[in-house]
Design a protein around this motif. Structure first.
Motif, PDB file in Angstrom:
ATOM      1  N   ILE A  58     -88.279   3.445 -18.172  1.00 13.12           N
ATOM      2  CA  ILE A  58     -87.889   4.850 -17.952  1.00 13.12           C
ATOM      3  C   ILE A  58     -87.022   5.298 -19.117  1.00 13.12           C
ATOM      4  O   ILE A  58     -85.972   4.685 -19.390  1.00 13.12           O
ATOM      5  CB  ILE A  58     -87.140   5.019 -16.614  1.00 13.12           C
ATOM      6  N   ILE A  59     -87.457   6.345 -19.830  1.00 13.25           N
ATOM      7  CA  ILE A  59     -86.743   6.868 -21.002  1.00 13.25           C
ATOM      8  C   ILE A  59     -86.088   8.190 -20.602  1.00 13.25           C
ATOM      9  O   ILE A  59     -86.768   9.134 -20.172  1.00 13.25           O
ATOM     10  CB  ILE A  59     -87.712   7.084 -22.176  1.00 13.25           C
ATOM     11  N   ALA A  60     -84.758   8.225 -20.739  1.00 17.55           N
ATOM     12  CA  ALA A  60     -84.002   9.431 -20.367  1.00 17.55           C
ATOM     13  C   ALA A  60     -83.663  10.234 -21.612  1.00 17.55           C
ATOM     14  O   ALA A  60     -83.217   9.677 -22.615  1.00 17.55           O
ATOM     15  CB  ALA A  60     -82.738   9.055 -19.613  1.00 17.55           C
ATOM     16  N   ASP A  61     -83.855  11.555 -21.557  1.00 20.16           N
ATOM     17  CA  ASP A  61     -83.561  12.463 -22.674  1.00 20.16           C
ATOM     18  C   ASP A  61     -82.903  13.698 -22.091  1.00 20.16           C
ATOM     19  O   ASP A  61     -83.580  14.609 -21.612  1.00 20.16           O
ATOM     20  CB  ASP A  61     -84.861  12.816 -23.420  1.00 20.16           C
ATOM     21  N   PHE A  62     -81.547  13.715 -22.108  1.00 23.75           N
ATOM     22  CA  PHE A  62     -80.795  14.805 -21.489  1.00 23.75           C
ATOM     23  C   PHE A  62     -80.176  15.682 -22.576  1.00 23.75           C
ATOM     24  O   PHE A  62     -79.587  15.164 -23.542  1.00 23.75           O
ATOM     25  CB  PHE A  62     -79.684  14.260 -20.576  1.00 23.75           C
ATOM     26  N   GLU A  63     -80.294  16.958 -22.394  1.00 23.12           N
ATOM     27  CA  GLU A  63     -79.659  17.907 -23.322  1.00 23.12           C
ATOM     28  C   GLU A  63     -78.147  17.879 -23.100  1.00 23.12           C
ATOM     29  O   GLU A  63     -77.680  17.846 -21.956  1.00 23.12           O
ATOM     30  CB  GLU A  63     -80.224  19.324 -23.084  1.00 23.12           C
ATOM     31  N   ARG A  64     -77.398  17.905 -24.202  1.00 26.90           N
ATOM     32  CA  ARG A  64     -75.939  17.845 -24.091  1.00 26.90           C
ATOM     33  C   ARG A  64     -75.375  19.196 -23.655  1.00 26.90           C
ATOM     34  O   ARG A  64     -75.931  20.245 -23.935  1.00 26.90           O
ATOM     35  CB  ARG A  64     -75.321  17.459 -25.429  1.00 26.90           C
ATOM     36  N   GLY A  65     -74.234  19.122 -22.984  1.00 20.99           N
ATOM     37  CA  GLY A  65     -73.510  20.333 -22.597  1.00 20.99           C
ATOM     38  C   GLY A  65     -74.167  21.122 -21.495  1.00 20.99           C
ATOM     39  O   GLY A  65     -73.937  22.346 -21.393  1.00 20.99           O
ATOM     40  N   LEU A  66     -74.951  20.485 -20.659  1.00 28.62           N
ATOM     41  CA  LEU A  66     -75.583  21.204 -19.552  1.00 28.62           C
ATOM     42  C   LEU A  66     -74.545  21.570 -18.505  1.00 28.62           C
ATOM     43  O   LEU A  66     -73.690  20.744 -18.156  1.00 28.62           O
ATOM     44  CB  LEU A  66     -76.683  20.357 -18.918  1.00 28.62           C
ATOM     45  N   PRO A  67     -74.575  22.761 -17.969  1.00 28.57           N
ATOM     46  CA  PRO A  67     -73.615  23.161 -16.936  1.00 28.57           C
ATOM     47  C   PRO A  67     -73.935  22.476 -15.609  1.00 28.57           C
ATOM     48  O   PRO A  67     -75.067  22.044 -15.383  1.00 28.57           O
ATOM     49  CB  PRO A  67     -73.806  24.669 -16.853  1.00 28.57           C
TER      50      PRO A  67
ATOM     51  N   GLY B 237     -82.443  29.399 -20.010  1.00 28.96           N
ATOM     52  CA  GLY B 237     -81.796  30.606 -19.487  1.00 28.96           C
ATOM     53  C   GLY B 237     -80.797  30.267 -18.399  1.00 28.96           C
ATOM     54  O   GLY B 237     -79.845  29.513 -18.620  1.00 28.96           O
ATOM     55  N   ARG B 238     -81.022  30.808 -17.202  1.00 33.28           N
ATOM     56  CA  ARG B 238     -80.114  30.589 -16.070  1.00 33.28           C
ATOM     57  C   ARG B 238     -80.612  29.455 -15.177  1.00 33.28           C
ATOM     58  O   ARG B 238     -80.216  29.343 -14.040  1.00 33.28           O
ATOM     59  CB  ARG B 238     -80.004  31.865 -15.260  1.00 33.28           C
ATOM     60  N   HIS B 239     -81.503  28.625 -15.738  1.00 25.64           N
ATOM     61  CA  HIS B 239     -82.062  27.519 -14.970  1.00 25.64           C
ATOM     62  C   HIS B 239     -81.970  26.218 -15.755  1.00 25.64           C
ATOM     63  O   HIS B 239     -81.825  26.222 -16.978  1.00 25.64           O
ATOM     64  CB  HIS B 239     -83.537  27.786 -14.620  1.00 25.64           C
ATOM     65  N   VAL B 240     -82.072  25.139 -14.994  1.00 25.84           N
ATOM     66  CA  VAL B 240     -82.169  23.800 -15.582  1.00 25.84           C
ATOM     67  C   VAL B 240     -83.550  23.270 -15.238  1.00 25.84           C
ATOM     68  O   VAL B 240     -84.012  23.400 -14.101  1.00 25.84           O
ATOM     69  CB  VAL B 240     -81.076  22.861 -15.034  1.00 25.84           C
TER      70      VAL B 240
ATOM     71  N   PRO C 237     -82.063  26.687 -10.208  1.00 25.16           N
ATOM     72  CA  PRO C 237     -81.077  27.663 -10.695  1.00 25.16           C
ATOM     73  C   PRO C 237     -79.712  26.994 -10.880  1.00 25.16           C
ATOM     74  O   PRO C 237     -79.345  26.107 -10.111  1.00 25.16           O
ATOM     75  CB  PRO C 237     -81.058  28.721  -9.588  1.00 25.16           C
ATOM     76  N   ILE C 238     -79.009  27.434 -11.899  1.00 24.55           N
ATOM     77  CA  ILE C 238     -77.678  26.858 -12.147  1.00 24.55           C
ATOM     78  C   ILE C 238     -76.709  27.314 -11.075  1.00 24.55           C
ATOM     79  O   ILE C 238     -75.874  26.558 -10.577  1.00 24.55           O
ATOM     80  CB  ILE C 238     -77.188  27.260 -13.551  1.00 24.55           C
ATOM     81  N   GLU C 239     -76.821  28.604 -10.683  1.00 28.08           N
ATOM     82  CA  GLU C 239     -75.938  29.144  -9.650  1.00 28.08           C
ATOM     83  C   GLU C 239     -76.784  29.794  -8.567  1.00 28.08           C
ATOM     84  O   GLU C 239     -77.843  30.347  -8.833  1.00 28.08           O
ATOM     85  CB  GLU C 239     -74.989  30.185 -10.244  1.00 28.08           C
ATOM     86  N   ARG C 240     -76.276  29.757  -7.331  1.00 27.17           N
ATOM     87  CA  ARG C 240     -76.926  30.439  -6.214  1.00 27.17           C
ATOM     88  C   ARG C 240     -76.275  31.806  -6.046  1.00 27.17           C
ATOM     89  O   ARG C 240     -75.056  31.913  -5.946  1.00 27.17           O
ATOM     90  CB  ARG C 240     -76.776  29.628  -4.916  1.00 27.17           C
TER      91      ARG C 240
END
Length: 738
Positions: free
Chosen positions: A610-619, A657-660, A726-729
């Motif tokens: 399993i290879i993980a690739d996460f963007e830095r600074g995600l809210p 945008g406003r989503h992950v 969505p990042i926020e509800r």
């Protein structure tokens, strides 16, 4: 001394003297008669010597040469012949020498330059060596002859060139001569006509008229009238005829003017006048004839109805009584009419009963006998209808332009003649670019067959509707079409809308309905099965301790299957009842990493990395961590199971945008496109022993998080699950949860 005669001799000689004296007397008398004839002869007599000089002339010769006798005698005759060519003179002398006499004509020129034409007769050696010439002045005769020749030539020239027909005929009407114009009128050659007569061509109804004309020209010498002649091909030619008697060798001459066209025109004019009168009286439009001062001279019954007045009262009125003459438009119209002579316009006319009418009119200056003609048409009702039509068109245009669906209007060849803004937006083109194109040119190749079927159905039934699949930038799109062939003559209408989202919503609703049914079913099944399961587990545990022998393998299998049943029941319960969850801000990357750590042992057992690739600074994401872990575990376990030979699973988390967005990609066998839509449905699975409940639960969890799951797959390459959260509800969403 002279010898004297004897008496006898003297007696014998006396009769001879008497004879001589008698002969001399007779000679003198003859000479005297010749002298009288010579002097009194009406013809000029000239005696010439051998040199051609005048020796003697009579009185007639003096008159011919207009000179005294003494002036003429001794003068040379050749001095008067300077107008005669020398070769002619030489010829005449040779003829005189040869024959002794000669007659001919000469031109003599007098001293005052007067020229006379004379006939002469010359005889050689009449008086010893003197020549006798007798001459007669024929100048007047020659002039008359020349004039006759000229007249005859002119007559023949006029005869042949005349535009009117000229006929020379006898007292019985037989043709003696005809000119080309007459031959052309009867369409017969001159040679054939000269064997015929008038009677063979005169129309039956004109026979009496021709007899009258023939009788009148014989009695009075002239006659005029009209005749209709029937040609051999049956066509009728009409002539105006003027006949004169004894103008050509005692025959009659008729000058015949072809008036067929004029008569036909007169007949047409008469019929036209009759038609005009009928039209004038029966026309639906009002027609008025008026003078320069505006007074109405004549009007038809329609004008009486239009102007609400009896005809006898209308013709006494002035046209200006019905308009507001001080109005600027009225002044402009009449000024332009006087300048141009005709005009077409419309005005409001005030009727005697107080009604106002909007009349369209055409005015023509001096159209009938110098008077002016005006034709009126009541357009009040039409203007009202036009206003209503304009309002209706504006409403239609407003609806057309502001409709939520795309609308196209097309002609018989399916070419676009109008398009509303939604249609332009759908095809990503301006209205000008769409006009003139066929609808088929605008749709993708794959969609043309489906759309063509709709057009065929529309041609046959007058209307058609259906759905067509589009491919837009790699994304599938479903468009609903509705066609109607004749909304107005020659114009068809196409209405369409993108129903992709609606179809997806319907699919989700069906899934949701299925979930509700499954949930209710699951609640019942879990309740009915869990109690027996508890008893079974208890008794199996008791039996496991009391039964002798090595039955551990059987008990392990039984317990394993019971646990599997219990896990299925647990998943049912997740669907059956709402879970008590608490949404908080959580680090999505940490949740995913914990899930990867939890399932990594199972992955290693299947040779999967399993290879993980996460963007830095995600809210942080507003979510319930345990539920998301369950979703991630379900998808990762499925990914591991579809790669029995091992491989890589890539997990990427990015912000859009406003989503992950969480993307989980495997290197399995892939899923066909027709099966991707069924993922998440109850009991649908691609695994042999799967229930399909895992993905069903995952879809439900993500839906409750206001997210969505998209699947991309290619057979033989692999599958990617895209989870968007969505990042926020929002407050609305929270209210919806409540």
């Amino acid at each position: 001394m002279a010898q004297s005669l004897s008496p006898r001799e003297e007696q014998n000689s006396t009769p001879d003297v008497r004879l001589l004296e008698e002969e001399n007397r007779r000679l003198k008398e003859r000479l005297n008669s010749y002298s009288i004839i010579f002097e009194r002869s009406l013809d000029a007599i000239v005696i010439l010597n051998k040199n051609g000089e005048f020796v003697d002339v009579n009185e007639a010769a003096c008159k011919l040469f207009e000179m005294d006798k003494f002036d003429l005698i001794g003068r040379s005759f050749s001095s008067f012949l300077e107008l005669v060519p020398p070769d002619i003179l030489l010829f005449q002398r040779s003829m005189l020498q040869k024959f002794g006499s000669f007659s001919d004509e000469l031109l003599i020129k007098l001293p005052d330059d007067k020229v006379k034409h004379v006939e002469f007769s010359m005889k050689k050696d009449v008086f010893n060596e003197f020549d006798l010439v007798m001459m007669r002045d024929v100048s007047a005769h020659k002039a008359l002859e020349r004039e006759r020749i000229v007249h005859e030539f002119l007559f023949r020239d006029v005869f042949n060139r005349a535009v009117d027909g000229i006929v020379i005929f006898d007292e019985f009407g037989r043709f003696i001569d005809v000119n080309p114009a007459f031959s052309m009128s009867l369409n017969l050659e001159k040679g054939k006509l000269l064997n015929l007569s008038f009677q063979q061509f005169v129309a039956r109804e004109c026979a009496d008229e021709f007899a009258r004309l023939l009788s009148e020209v014989k009695e009075k010498g002239t006659a005029k009238g009209e005749l209709s002649l029937v040609r051999l091909d049956g066509t009728v030619k009409m002539f105006e005829l003027t006949a004169t008697s004894n103008v050509y060798s005692g025959f009659y001459m008729a000058i015949m003017r072809d008036v067929t066209e004029r008569k036909n025109m007169e007949i047409k004019l008469q019929k036209s006048e009759e038609r005009f009168r009928a039209i004038f009286e029966q026309a639906h439009e009002a027609i008025i004839i008026w003078d320069d001062f505006g007074y109405i001279l004549n009007a038809n019954p329609a004008a009486s109805r239009t102007f609400e007045l009896p005809l006898n009262l209308l013709v006494r009125r002035n046209l200006l009584d019905f308009v507001q003459y001080g109005d600027e438009k009225v002044k402009r119209i009449f000024s332009e009419f006087r300048r141009k002579g005709e005009i077409r316009d419309e005005l409001t006319f005030h009727m005697p009963n107080g009604e106002d009418k909007q009349l369209e009119f055409t005015m023509k200056k001096g159209a009938i006998d110098g008077y002016h003609l005006t034709i009126f048409r009541n357009v009040s009702e039409r203007r009202k209808i036009e206003r209503e039509l304009r309002e209706s068109e504006q409403k239609f245009r407003s609806i057309f332009d502001h409709a939520m669906d795309g609308i196209l209007l097309w002609d018989e060849k399916h070419r676009i003649i109008d398009a509303n803004p939604i249609a332009c937006e759908f095809f990503s083109a301006t209205k000008e670019a769409l006009l003139g194109q066929t609808v088929m040119e605008l749709v993708p190749e794959r969609a043309r067959r489906q759309l063509n079927k709709l057009f065929v159905q529309c041609e046959r039934a007058g209307e058609a509707s259906g759905e067509v699949e589009f491919s837009d930038e790699g994304k599938g799109k479903i468009v609903e079409f509705s066609l109607k062939k004749e909304v107005i003559p020659g114009v068809g209408m196409m209405r369409f809308r993108d129903v992709t989202e609606r179809k997806e919503m319907e699919l989700q609703l069906r899934k949701s309905d299925t979930l509700n049914v499954v949930g209710e079913l699951a609640a019942g099944i879990a309740h009915e099965i869990r109690n027996p399961m508890t008893a079974l587990k208890g008794f199996i545990q008791l039996l496991q301790g009391s039964v002798g022998g090595d039955y551990s393998m059987y008990f392990n299998v039984i317990m394993s299957e019971l646990k599997r049943i219990e896990s299925i029941i647990t998943e049912f319960l997740v669907l059956a009842k709402p879970q008590a969850v608490q949404y908080k801000q959580n680090d999505i990357c940490k949740i995913m990493q914990d899930t990867i750590d939890l399932i990594s042992a199972q992955a290693m057992m299947h040779n999967v990395q399993i290879i993980a690739d996460f963007e830095r600074g995600l809210p942080p994401v507003y979510c319930e961590p345990n539920q998301l872990k369950q979703v991630f575990i379900n998808i990762l376990k499925n990914a591991i199971e579809v790669m029995p030979k091992g491989g890589d699973i890539t997990v990427r988390i990015t912000r859009t945008g406003r989503h992950v967005r969480i993307s989980i990609t495997d290197q399995g066998c892939g899923i066909p496109k027709d099966k991707i839509k069924k993922l998440g449905e109850p009991f649908y699975t691609t695994k042999e022993r799967g229930t399909g409940l895992g993905l069903m639960v995952s879809y439900k969890i993500i839906e409750e998080h206001r997210g969505k799951i998209d699947v991309e797959s290619e057979v033989g390459v692999g599958t990617t699950f895209h989870i968007t959260l969505p990042i926020e509800r929002t407050e609305r969403e929270d209210n919806d949860d409540n």
